[in-house]
Design an enzyme around this catalytic site. Structure first.
Site, PDB file in Angstrom:
ATOM      1  N   LYS A  88       0.854  -1.198   0.000  1.00  0.00           N
ATOM      2  CA  LYS A  88       0.000   0.000   0.000  1.00  0.00           C
ATOM      3  C   LYS A  88       0.886   1.243   0.000  1.00  0.00           C
ATOM      4  CE  LYS A  88      -3.917   1.918   2.665  1.00  0.00           C
ATOM      5  NZ  LYS A  88      -4.771   1.712   3.865  1.00  0.00           N
ATOM      6  N   SER A 108      -9.706   1.809   2.862  1.00  0.00           N
ATOM      7  CA  SER A 108      -8.817   2.549   1.992  1.00  0.00           C
ATOM      8  C   SER A 108      -7.782   1.707   1.257  1.00  0.00           C
ATOM      9  CB  SER A 108      -8.085   3.633   2.793  1.00  0.00           C
ATOM     10  OG  SER A 108      -7.235   3.033   3.761  1.00  0.00           O
ATOM     11  N   SER A 133      -9.830  -0.591   7.014  1.00  0.00           N
ATOM     12  CA  SER A 133      -9.235  -0.436   5.685  1.00  0.00           C
ATOM     13  C   SER A 133      -8.533  -1.656   5.102  1.00  0.00           C
ATOM     14  CB  SER A 133      -8.260   0.737   5.681  1.00  0.00           C
ATOM     15  OG  SER A 133      -8.985   1.923   5.518  1.00  0.00           O
TER      16      SER A 133
END
Ligand code: GLN
Length: 485
Positions: free
Chosen positions: A79, A154, A178
Protein backbone atom coordinates in the site's frame (compact mmCIF):
# COMPACT_ATOMS: atom_id res chain seq x y z
CA UNK A 1 -3.30 -22.51 -14.13
CA UNK A 2 -0.97 -19.59 -14.76
CA UNK A 3 1.71 -18.88 -12.17
CA UNK A 4 0.18 -15.53 -11.25
CA UNK A 5 -3.01 -17.31 -10.16
CA UNK A 6 -1.38 -19.42 -7.46
CA UNK A 7 -1.02 -18.78 -3.73
CA UNK A 8 2.28 -18.12 -1.96
CA UNK A 9 2.34 -21.56 -0.32
CA UNK A 10 1.72 -23.29 -3.66
CA UNK A 11 4.40 -21.23 -5.35
CA UNK A 12 6.86 -21.82 -2.52
CA UNK A 13 6.80 -25.57 -3.24
CA UNK A 14 7.54 -24.95 -6.90
CA UNK A 15 10.35 -22.51 -6.12
CA UNK A 16 11.90 -24.79 -3.54
CA UNK A 17 11.90 -27.80 -5.85
CA UNK A 18 13.21 -25.51 -8.63
CA UNK A 19 10.29 -26.39 -10.85
CA UNK A 20 10.04 -22.63 -11.44
CA UNK A 21 12.36 -19.69 -10.91
CA UNK A 22 11.60 -16.46 -9.06
CA UNK A 23 12.32 -14.64 -12.31
CA UNK A 24 9.71 -16.62 -14.26
CA UNK A 25 7.17 -16.04 -11.51
CA UNK A 26 7.92 -12.32 -11.31
CA UNK A 27 7.63 -11.99 -15.09
CA UNK A 28 4.30 -13.79 -14.96
CA UNK A 29 2.94 -11.37 -12.33
CA UNK A 30 4.34 -8.28 -14.08
CA UNK A 31 2.78 -9.54 -17.31
CA UNK A 32 -0.56 -9.89 -15.56
CA UNK A 33 -0.25 -6.32 -14.27
CA UNK A 34 0.37 -5.00 -17.77
CA UNK A 35 -2.58 -6.90 -19.18
CA UNK A 36 -5.25 -6.02 -16.57
CA UNK A 37 -4.14 -2.95 -14.62
CA UNK A 38 -5.39 -0.63 -17.34
CA UNK A 39 -8.89 -1.73 -16.26
CA UNK A 40 -8.45 -2.34 -12.53
CA UNK A 41 -5.95 0.44 -11.73
CA UNK A 42 -4.59 -1.04 -8.51
CA UNK A 43 -1.10 0.42 -8.82
CA UNK A 44 0.21 3.93 -8.31
CA UNK A 45 3.72 2.70 -9.13
CA UNK A 46 4.86 -0.60 -10.67
CA UNK A 47 8.45 -1.39 -9.69
CA UNK A 48 9.36 -3.51 -12.72
CA UNK A 49 13.12 -3.05 -12.65
CA UNK A 50 13.51 -3.53 -8.90
CA UNK A 51 11.30 -6.62 -9.02
CA UNK A 52 13.27 -8.30 -11.80
CA UNK A 53 16.57 -7.46 -10.15
CA UNK A 54 15.41 -8.88 -6.80
CA UNK A 55 14.08 -12.00 -8.52
CA UNK A 56 17.47 -12.65 -10.12
CA UNK A 57 19.18 -12.24 -6.74
CA UNK A 58 16.72 -14.64 -5.09
CA UNK A 59 17.29 -17.21 -7.85
CA UNK A 60 21.03 -16.98 -7.25
CA UNK A 61 20.46 -17.61 -3.57
CA UNK A 62 18.22 -20.61 -4.27
CA UNK A 63 20.78 -21.98 -6.73
CA UNK A 64 23.40 -21.60 -4.00
CA UNK A 65 21.52 -24.23 -2.04
CA UNK A 66 20.54 -21.95 0.85
CA UNK A 67 17.37 -22.29 2.86
CA UNK A 68 14.38 -21.02 0.82
CA UNK A 69 12.16 -18.96 3.12
CA UNK A 70 8.38 -19.24 2.55
CA UNK A 71 8.32 -15.74 1.04
CA UNK A 72 11.49 -15.98 -1.05
CA UNK A 73 10.64 -15.11 -4.63
CA UNK A 74 6.99 -14.29 -3.91
CA UNK A 75 5.66 -11.10 -5.59
CA UNK A 76 3.98 -8.69 -3.18
CA UNK A 77 2.24 -5.32 -3.51
CA UNK A 78 2.62 -2.63 -0.84
CA UNK A 79 0.00 0.00 0.00
CA UNK A 80 1.37 3.39 -0.97
CA UNK A 81 1.34 4.73 2.59
CA UNK A 82 4.30 2.58 3.64
CA UNK A 83 7.72 4.09 3.05
CA UNK A 84 9.93 2.39 0.50
CA UNK A 85 13.51 3.59 0.29
CA UNK A 86 14.08 5.25 -3.10
CA UNK A 87 10.58 4.42 -4.35
CA UNK A 88 7.92 7.12 -4.50
CA UNK A 89 5.41 6.92 -1.62
CA UNK A 90 2.41 9.13 -2.34
CA UNK A 91 -0.36 8.22 0.13
CA UNK A 92 -2.43 8.93 -3.02
CA UNK A 93 -2.19 12.60 -2.09
CA UNK A 94 -1.01 15.62 -4.07
CA UNK A 95 0.87 16.52 -0.90
CA UNK A 96 3.27 13.59 -1.34
CA UNK A 97 2.92 13.05 -5.09
CA UNK A 98 6.67 13.33 -5.60
CA UNK A 99 7.90 12.18 -2.21
CA UNK A 100 10.74 9.64 -2.30
CA UNK A 101 11.46 8.33 1.21
CA UNK A 102 15.07 7.93 2.32
CA UNK A 103 14.21 4.80 4.34
CA UNK A 104 11.86 1.82 4.30
CA UNK A 105 9.13 0.86 6.75
CA UNK A 106 10.10 -1.99 9.07
CA UNK A 107 7.58 -4.32 7.39
CA UNK A 108 9.12 -3.56 4.00
CA UNK A 109 12.59 -4.32 5.39
CA UNK A 110 11.36 -7.58 6.89
CA UNK A 111 9.84 -8.66 3.59
CA UNK A 112 13.04 -7.80 1.73
CA UNK A 113 15.04 -9.88 4.20
CA UNK A 114 12.64 -12.78 3.62
CA UNK A 115 13.29 -12.51 -0.12
CA UNK A 116 9.80 -11.30 -1.08
CA UNK A 117 9.63 -9.34 -4.33
CA UNK A 118 7.93 -5.96 -4.31
CA UNK A 119 6.10 -5.47 -7.60
CA UNK A 120 4.63 -2.08 -6.80
CA UNK A 121 2.80 0.39 -4.61
CA UNK A 122 -0.98 0.37 -4.50
CA UNK A 123 -3.67 3.04 -4.59
CA UNK A 124 -5.60 4.15 -1.49
CA UNK A 125 -8.00 6.79 -0.28
CA UNK A 126 -5.88 9.89 0.36
CA UNK A 127 -3.93 9.33 3.61
CA UNK A 128 -6.11 6.20 4.12
CA UNK A 129 -9.23 8.27 4.79
CA UNK A 130 -12.17 6.60 3.12
CA UNK A 131 -13.91 3.34 2.31
CA UNK A 132 -13.94 3.18 -1.49
CA UNK A 133 -10.58 4.41 -2.84
CA UNK A 134 -12.58 7.21 -4.49
CA UNK A 135 -10.81 9.69 -2.20
CA UNK A 136 -7.50 8.99 -3.93
CA UNK A 137 -6.21 12.25 -5.39
CA UNK A 138 -4.63 10.24 -8.23
CA UNK A 139 -7.34 7.97 -9.73
CA UNK A 140 -10.08 5.52 -8.77
CA UNK A 141 -9.44 1.77 -8.47
CA UNK A 142 -12.06 -0.63 -9.86
CA UNK A 143 -13.41 -3.83 -8.30
CA UNK A 144 -12.11 -6.82 -10.32
CA UNK A 145 -15.45 -8.63 -9.86
CA UNK A 146 -17.34 -5.78 -11.50
CA UNK A 147 -15.44 -2.82 -12.85
CA UNK A 148 -18.35 -0.45 -12.16
CA UNK A 149 -18.07 -1.13 -8.43
CA UNK A 150 -15.63 0.21 -5.85
CA UNK A 151 -12.96 -2.13 -4.46
CA UNK A 152 -13.57 -0.76 -0.95
CA UNK A 153 -10.99 1.20 0.95
CA UNK A 154 -8.82 2.55 1.99
CA UNK A 155 -6.55 -0.37 0.97
CA UNK A 156 -8.57 -0.77 -2.25
CA UNK A 157 -5.53 -1.00 -4.49
CA UNK A 158 -3.98 -3.81 -2.44
CA UNK A 159 -7.21 -5.83 -2.24
CA UNK A 160 -7.97 -5.36 -5.94
CA UNK A 161 -4.39 -6.32 -6.88
CA UNK A 162 -4.64 -9.63 -5.01
CA UNK A 163 -8.15 -10.36 -6.32
CA UNK A 164 -7.05 -9.63 -9.89
CA UNK A 165 -3.90 -11.79 -9.53
CA UNK A 166 -1.70 -8.73 -10.03
CA UNK A 167 0.17 -9.71 -6.86
CA UNK A 168 0.35 -12.94 -4.91
CA UNK A 169 0.23 -11.09 -1.59
CA UNK A 170 -0.28 -7.52 -0.43
CA UNK A 171 0.06 -5.36 2.64
CA UNK A 172 -2.66 -2.97 3.74
CA UNK A 173 -3.20 -0.73 6.74
CA UNK A 174 -6.32 -0.65 8.88
CA UNK A 175 -7.42 2.24 11.10
CA UNK A 176 -11.16 1.56 11.05
CA UNK A 177 -11.53 -1.29 8.57
CA UNK A 178 -9.24 -0.44 5.68
CA UNK A 179 -7.85 -3.96 5.32
CA UNK A 180 -10.98 -5.96 6.11
CA UNK A 181 -13.62 -3.99 4.19
CA UNK A 182 -11.73 -3.96 0.85
CA UNK A 183 -10.83 -7.64 1.40
CA UNK A 184 -14.56 -8.33 1.79
CA UNK A 185 -15.49 -6.30 -1.32
CA UNK A 186 -12.80 -7.99 -3.43
CA UNK A 187 -13.29 -11.55 -2.16
CA UNK A 188 -9.88 -12.05 -0.55
CA UNK A 189 -8.61 -12.65 2.98
CA UNK A 190 -7.56 -9.62 5.03
CA UNK A 191 -6.39 -9.39 8.61
CA UNK A 192 -5.91 -6.53 11.03
CA UNK A 193 -3.59 -7.94 13.70
CA UNK A 194 -3.72 -6.94 17.38
CA UNK A 195 -2.52 -3.36 17.97
CA UNK A 196 1.20 -3.71 18.71
CA UNK A 197 1.67 -7.03 16.89
CA UNK A 198 3.21 -5.41 13.79
CA UNK A 199 5.58 -2.43 13.76
CA UNK A 200 4.15 0.75 12.27
CA UNK A 201 7.55 2.37 11.76
CA UNK A 202 7.51 3.85 8.28
CA UNK A 203 3.73 3.68 7.92
CA UNK A 204 2.55 7.23 7.24
CA UNK A 205 0.49 7.97 10.34
CA UNK A 206 -3.25 8.59 10.10
CA UNK A 207 -4.59 7.91 13.64
CA UNK A 208 -1.69 6.44 15.57
CA UNK A 209 -3.66 4.75 18.34
CA UNK A 210 -5.78 2.87 15.77
CA UNK A 211 -3.44 2.23 12.80
CA UNK A 212 -2.15 -1.28 12.18
CA UNK A 213 -0.51 -3.00 9.19
CA UNK A 214 -1.69 -6.43 8.05
CA UNK A 215 -1.85 -9.04 5.26
CA UNK A 216 -4.21 -9.24 2.27
CA UNK A 217 -4.00 -12.65 0.60
CA UNK A 218 -5.78 -15.23 -1.58
CA UNK A 219 -6.28 -17.73 1.23
CA UNK A 220 -5.96 -18.22 4.99
CA UNK A 221 -2.66 -20.12 4.82
CA UNK A 222 -1.00 -17.18 3.06
CA UNK A 223 -2.33 -14.82 5.74
CA UNK A 224 -0.69 -16.98 8.43
CA UNK A 225 2.62 -16.96 6.53
CA UNK A 226 2.65 -13.23 5.84
CA UNK A 227 1.55 -12.35 9.39
CA UNK A 228 4.45 -14.34 10.80
CA UNK A 229 6.91 -12.53 8.54
CA UNK A 230 5.87 -8.99 9.53
CA UNK A 231 5.12 -9.45 13.26
CA UNK A 232 7.34 -8.71 16.21
CA UNK A 233 8.83 -6.07 18.48
CA UNK A 234 10.64 -3.20 16.78
CA UNK A 235 12.79 -0.74 18.69
CA UNK A 236 11.70 1.92 16.17
CA UNK A 237 8.02 1.63 17.19
CA UNK A 238 7.48 1.88 20.93
CA UNK A 239 3.89 0.67 20.55
CA UNK A 240 5.05 -2.66 19.13
CA UNK A 241 4.82 -5.37 21.75
CA UNK A 242 7.51 -7.77 22.92
CA UNK A 243 5.47 -10.95 22.77
CA UNK A 244 7.08 -13.91 20.96
CA UNK A 245 5.82 -14.45 17.41
CA UNK A 246 4.34 -17.95 17.15
CA UNK A 247 4.48 -20.10 14.03
CA UNK A 248 1.07 -19.06 12.75
CA UNK A 249 0.98 -21.88 10.22
CA UNK A 250 0.85 -24.33 13.16
CA UNK A 251 -2.61 -22.89 13.91
CA UNK A 252 -3.94 -24.04 10.53
CA UNK A 253 -5.89 -27.02 11.85
CA UNK A 254 -9.06 -28.24 10.20
CA UNK A 255 -10.92 -28.50 13.50
CA UNK A 256 -13.38 -26.30 15.38
CA UNK A 257 -14.78 -28.92 17.73
CA UNK A 258 -15.62 -27.39 21.11
CA UNK A 259 -14.97 -23.86 19.85
CA UNK A 260 -17.36 -21.22 21.27
CA UNK A 261 -18.53 -18.58 18.81
CA UNK A 262 -20.35 -15.41 19.88
CA UNK A 263 -22.73 -13.66 17.50
CA UNK A 264 -22.93 -9.99 18.58
CA UNK A 265 -26.42 -9.00 17.52
CA UNK A 266 -25.66 -5.27 17.20
CA UNK A 267 -23.37 -6.12 14.26
CA UNK A 268 -26.36 -7.51 12.39
CA UNK A 269 -28.51 -4.40 12.87
CA UNK A 270 -27.45 -0.91 11.77
CA UNK A 271 -28.38 -1.18 8.10
CA UNK A 272 -26.89 -4.61 7.40
CA UNK A 273 -28.56 -6.01 4.26
CA UNK A 274 -30.50 -9.25 4.68
CA UNK A 275 -28.42 -11.10 2.06
CA UNK A 276 -25.31 -10.34 4.13
CA UNK A 277 -26.76 -11.50 7.47
CA UNK A 278 -28.07 -14.65 5.80
CA UNK A 279 -24.73 -15.56 4.24
CA UNK A 280 -22.83 -14.95 7.50
CA UNK A 281 -25.30 -17.01 9.55
CA UNK A 282 -25.10 -19.79 6.99
CA UNK A 283 -21.34 -19.84 7.50
CA UNK A 284 -21.83 -19.94 11.28
CA UNK A 285 -24.20 -22.90 10.83
CA UNK A 286 -21.53 -24.61 8.75
CA UNK A 287 -19.04 -24.13 11.60
CA UNK A 288 -21.62 -25.55 13.98
CA UNK A 289 -22.01 -28.62 11.78
CA UNK A 290 -18.23 -29.00 12.09
CA UNK A 291 -18.43 -29.10 15.88
CA UNK A 292 -18.41 -25.49 17.07
CA UNK A 293 -21.09 -24.02 19.26
CA UNK A 294 -22.61 -20.55 18.81
CA UNK A 295 -24.76 -18.20 20.82
CA UNK A 296 -26.07 -14.67 20.36
CA UNK A 297 -24.55 -12.00 22.58
CA UNK A 298 -25.54 -8.36 23.07
CA UNK A 299 -22.99 -5.54 23.15
CA UNK A 300 -25.14 -2.37 23.43
CA UNK A 301 -22.14 0.00 23.54
CA UNK A 302 -21.52 -0.76 19.84
CA UNK A 303 -24.17 1.79 18.93
CA UNK A 304 -21.72 4.54 19.94
CA UNK A 305 -18.60 3.34 18.19
CA UNK A 306 -19.08 5.04 14.81
CA UNK A 307 -19.59 8.58 16.21
CA UNK A 308 -16.79 8.02 18.71
CA UNK A 309 -14.39 6.91 15.98
CA UNK A 310 -15.20 10.05 14.01
CA UNK A 311 -13.95 12.13 16.93
CA UNK A 312 -10.87 10.06 17.76
CA UNK A 313 -9.57 9.39 14.25
CA UNK A 314 -9.87 12.99 12.98
CA UNK A 315 -8.35 14.32 16.23
CA UNK A 316 -5.26 12.19 15.81
CA UNK A 317 -5.19 12.94 12.08
CA UNK A 318 -5.27 16.69 12.65
CA UNK A 319 -2.21 16.35 14.84
CA UNK A 320 -0.37 13.87 12.60
CA UNK A 321 -0.99 15.85 9.42
CA UNK A 322 0.30 19.09 10.91
CA UNK A 323 3.74 18.10 9.61
CA UNK A 324 2.75 18.74 5.97
CA UNK A 325 3.59 22.40 5.91
CA UNK A 326 5.77 22.60 2.81
CA UNK A 327 8.94 23.17 4.84
CA UNK A 328 10.75 19.83 5.01
CA UNK A 329 9.21 17.59 2.38
CA UNK A 330 6.17 17.12 0.19
CA UNK A 331 4.32 19.73 -1.81
CA UNK A 332 5.19 23.42 -1.39
CA UNK A 333 3.02 26.14 -2.89
CA UNK A 334 4.69 28.30 -5.50
CA UNK A 335 2.18 31.07 -5.02
CA UNK A 336 3.09 32.64 -1.73
CA UNK A 337 4.87 35.79 -0.71
CA UNK A 338 5.54 35.07 2.98
CA UNK A 339 5.84 32.09 5.26
CA UNK A 340 2.28 32.17 6.64
CA UNK A 341 0.70 32.21 3.21
CA UNK A 342 3.15 29.46 2.19
CA UNK A 343 1.81 27.21 4.97
CA UNK A 344 -1.78 28.00 4.11
CA UNK A 345 -1.53 27.66 0.35
CA UNK A 346 0.58 24.52 0.61
CA UNK A 347 -2.08 22.82 2.73
CA UNK A 348 -4.91 24.18 0.61
CA UNK A 349 -3.35 22.88 -2.62
CA UNK A 350 -1.94 19.65 -1.22
CA UNK A 351 -4.89 18.15 0.67
CA UNK A 352 -8.15 16.91 -0.81
CA UNK A 353 -11.63 17.68 0.55
CA UNK A 354 -12.00 14.64 2.81
CA UNK A 355 -8.62 15.20 4.45
CA UNK A 356 -9.33 18.89 5.02
CA UNK A 357 -12.70 18.06 6.55
CA UNK A 358 -11.12 15.65 9.00
CA UNK A 359 -8.36 18.08 9.97
CA UNK A 360 -11.00 20.70 10.74
CA UNK A 361 -13.18 18.33 12.77
CA UNK A 362 -10.16 17.02 14.66
CA UNK A 363 -8.77 20.47 15.40
CA UNK A 364 -12.16 21.51 16.70
CA UNK A 365 -12.54 18.45 18.92
CA UNK A 366 -9.11 19.05 20.46
CA UNK A 367 -9.58 22.78 21.07
CA UNK A 368 -9.58 24.20 24.58
CA UNK A 369 -13.13 24.18 25.88
CA UNK A 370 -14.18 21.32 23.58
CA UNK A 371 -11.54 18.74 24.49
CA UNK A 372 -13.42 17.41 27.55
CA UNK A 373 -16.74 17.26 25.76
CA UNK A 374 -15.41 15.46 22.70
CA UNK A 375 -11.97 13.86 22.78
CA UNK A 376 -11.95 12.94 26.47
CA UNK A 377 -15.51 11.65 26.32
CA UNK A 378 -14.66 9.60 23.23
CA UNK A 379 -11.71 8.03 25.06
CA UNK A 380 -14.09 7.00 27.85
CA UNK A 381 -16.43 5.34 25.36
CA UNK A 382 -13.40 3.58 23.97
CA UNK A 383 -12.67 2.04 27.37
CA UNK A 384 -16.24 0.77 27.52
CA UNK A 385 -15.88 -0.82 24.08
CA UNK A 386 -12.76 -2.64 25.21
CA UNK A 387 -14.56 -3.79 28.37
CA UNK A 388 -17.49 -5.10 26.33
CA UNK A 389 -15.09 -7.19 24.24
CA UNK A 390 -13.20 -8.42 27.33
CA UNK A 391 -16.48 -9.57 28.80
CA UNK A 392 -17.59 -11.32 25.61
CA UNK A 393 -14.24 -13.08 25.32
CA UNK A 394 -14.65 -14.53 28.80
CA UNK A 395 -17.34 -16.68 27.25
CA UNK A 396 -16.35 -16.97 23.58
CA UNK A 397 -13.22 -17.92 21.64
CA UNK A 398 -14.13 -15.73 18.67
CA UNK A 399 -16.95 -13.41 17.62
CA UNK A 400 -18.38 -13.55 14.10
CA UNK A 401 -20.19 -10.78 12.21
CA UNK A 402 -20.50 -9.35 8.72
CA UNK A 403 -17.41 -7.37 7.62
CA UNK A 404 -19.51 -4.74 5.85
CA UNK A 405 -23.26 -4.09 5.70
CA UNK A 406 -23.46 -4.69 1.92
CA UNK A 407 -21.48 -6.01 -1.01
CA UNK A 408 -19.36 -3.55 -3.03
CA UNK A 409 -21.34 -0.47 -4.05
CA UNK A 410 -21.18 1.40 -7.33
CA UNK A 411 -18.45 3.89 -8.16
CA UNK A 412 -19.96 7.32 -7.50
CA UNK A 413 -22.96 5.87 -5.69
CA UNK A 414 -22.01 7.14 -2.23
CA UNK A 415 -19.47 9.76 -3.17
CA UNK A 416 -21.93 12.57 -2.41
CA UNK A 417 -23.29 11.05 0.75
CA UNK A 418 -20.51 11.06 3.34
CA UNK A 419 -22.75 9.63 6.06
CA UNK A 420 -23.78 6.62 3.97
CA UNK A 421 -20.14 6.07 3.09
CA UNK A 422 -19.11 6.12 6.74
CA UNK A 423 -21.82 3.61 7.64
CA UNK A 424 -19.90 1.10 5.51
CA UNK A 425 -17.49 0.81 8.46
CA UNK A 426 -19.88 0.10 11.35
CA UNK A 427 -18.78 -3.52 11.72
CA UNK A 428 -15.04 -2.93 11.47
CA UNK A 429 -14.44 0.24 13.53
CA UNK A 430 -15.13 -1.24 17.02
CA UNK A 431 -12.20 -3.63 16.52
CA UNK A 432 -9.67 -0.81 16.09
CA UNK A 433 -11.10 1.05 19.07
CA UNK A 434 -10.49 -2.00 21.26
CA UNK A 435 -7.15 -2.88 19.64
CA UNK A 436 -8.21 -6.52 19.12
CA UNK A 437 -7.42 -8.57 15.98
CA UNK A 438 -9.99 -9.40 13.29
CA UNK A 439 -10.03 -10.84 9.80
CA UNK A 440 -12.35 -10.97 6.82
CA UNK A 441 -12.93 -13.87 4.44
CA UNK A 442 -15.49 -14.66 1.78
CA UNK A 443 -18.62 -16.54 2.92
CA UNK A 444 -20.80 -16.21 -0.18
CA UNK A 445 -21.75 -14.11 -3.21
CA UNK A 446 -24.61 -11.78 -4.02
CA UNK A 447 -25.18 -10.24 -7.42
CA UNK A 448 -21.84 -11.66 -8.55
CA UNK A 449 -20.02 -9.86 -5.73
CA UNK A 450 -18.28 -11.42 -2.71
CA UNK A 451 -19.72 -11.22 0.82
CA UNK A 452 -17.28 -10.84 3.70
CA UNK A 453 -17.49 -12.52 7.08
CA UNK A 454 -15.56 -10.97 9.97
CA UNK A 455 -13.92 -13.13 12.65
CA UNK A 456 -12.84 -11.17 15.74
CA UNK A 457 -10.39 -12.55 18.28
CA UNK A 458 -8.95 -11.94 21.73
CA UNK A 459 -5.91 -9.66 21.99
CA UNK A 460 -3.04 -11.70 20.47
CA UNK A 461 -5.57 -14.41 19.65
CA UNK A 462 -4.64 -14.49 15.95
CA UNK A 463 -4.04 -18.24 16.09
CA UNK A 464 -7.59 -19.06 17.18
CA UNK A 465 -8.99 -16.78 14.47
CA UNK A 466 -6.80 -18.45 11.87
CA UNK A 467 -7.93 -21.90 13.00
CA UNK A 468 -11.61 -20.99 12.63
CA UNK A 469 -10.98 -19.32 9.26
CA UNK A 470 -8.92 -22.23 7.98
CA UNK A 471 -11.52 -24.79 9.00
CA UNK A 472 -14.26 -22.83 7.25
CA UNK A 473 -12.12 -22.44 4.14
CA UNK A 474 -11.16 -26.13 3.97
CA UNK A 475 -14.82 -27.13 4.08
CA UNK A 476 -16.12 -24.60 1.52
CA UNK A 477 -15.02 -23.44 -1.92
CA UNK A 478 -15.58 -19.67 -2.01
CA UNK A 479 -11.83 -19.05 -2.02
CA UNK A 480 -11.46 -20.98 -5.28
CA UNK A 481 -13.65 -18.48 -7.17
CA UNK A 482 -11.91 -15.92 -9.38
CA UNK A 483 -13.23 -12.75 -10.99
CA UNK A 484 -13.65 -13.15 -14.75
CA UNK A 485 -11.38 -10.35 -15.89
N1 GLN B 1 -13.06 4.16 6.34
C1 GLN B 1 -12.51 4.56 7.60
C2 GLN B 1 -12.11 6.01 7.56
O1 GLN B 1 -12.28 6.62 6.53
C3 GLN B 1 -11.33 3.69 7.95
C4 GLN B 1 -10.13 4.00 7.16
C5 GLN B 1 -8.95 3.16 7.53
O2 GLN B 1 -9.08 2.11 8.15
N2 GLN B 1 -7.78 3.65 7.17
O3 GLN B 1 -11.64 6.56 8.53
Amino acid sequence: MELFQLTAHELHKKLKSREISALELTQSVLGRISSVDGQVRSFVTVTNEIALETARAVDKQIAGGGDVSPLAGIPIAIKDNMCTNGVRTTCSSKMLENFIPPYSATVVEKLAEAGAIMVGKTNLDEFAMGSSTENSALFVTHNPWNLDKVPGGSSGGSAAAVAADEAVLALGSDTGGSIRQPAAFCGVVGMKPTYGRVSRYGLVAFASSLDQIGPITKDVTDTAILLGAISGKDSMDSTSVDIPVPDYTAALKNDVRGMKIGIPKEFFAQGVRPEISEAVMKAVEALKALGADYKEVSMPIMEYTLPTYYILAPSEASSNLARYDGVRYGHRSKHSSDVMSMFMKTRDEGFGAEVKQRIMIGTYALSAGYYDAYYLKAQKVRTLVRQAYDEAFEEFDVLISPTAPSVAFGIGEKANDPLEMKLADVCTIPVNMAGIPAMSMTCGFYDGLPIGMQIMGKPFGEETMLQVAYTYEQNTDHHTMKPGL
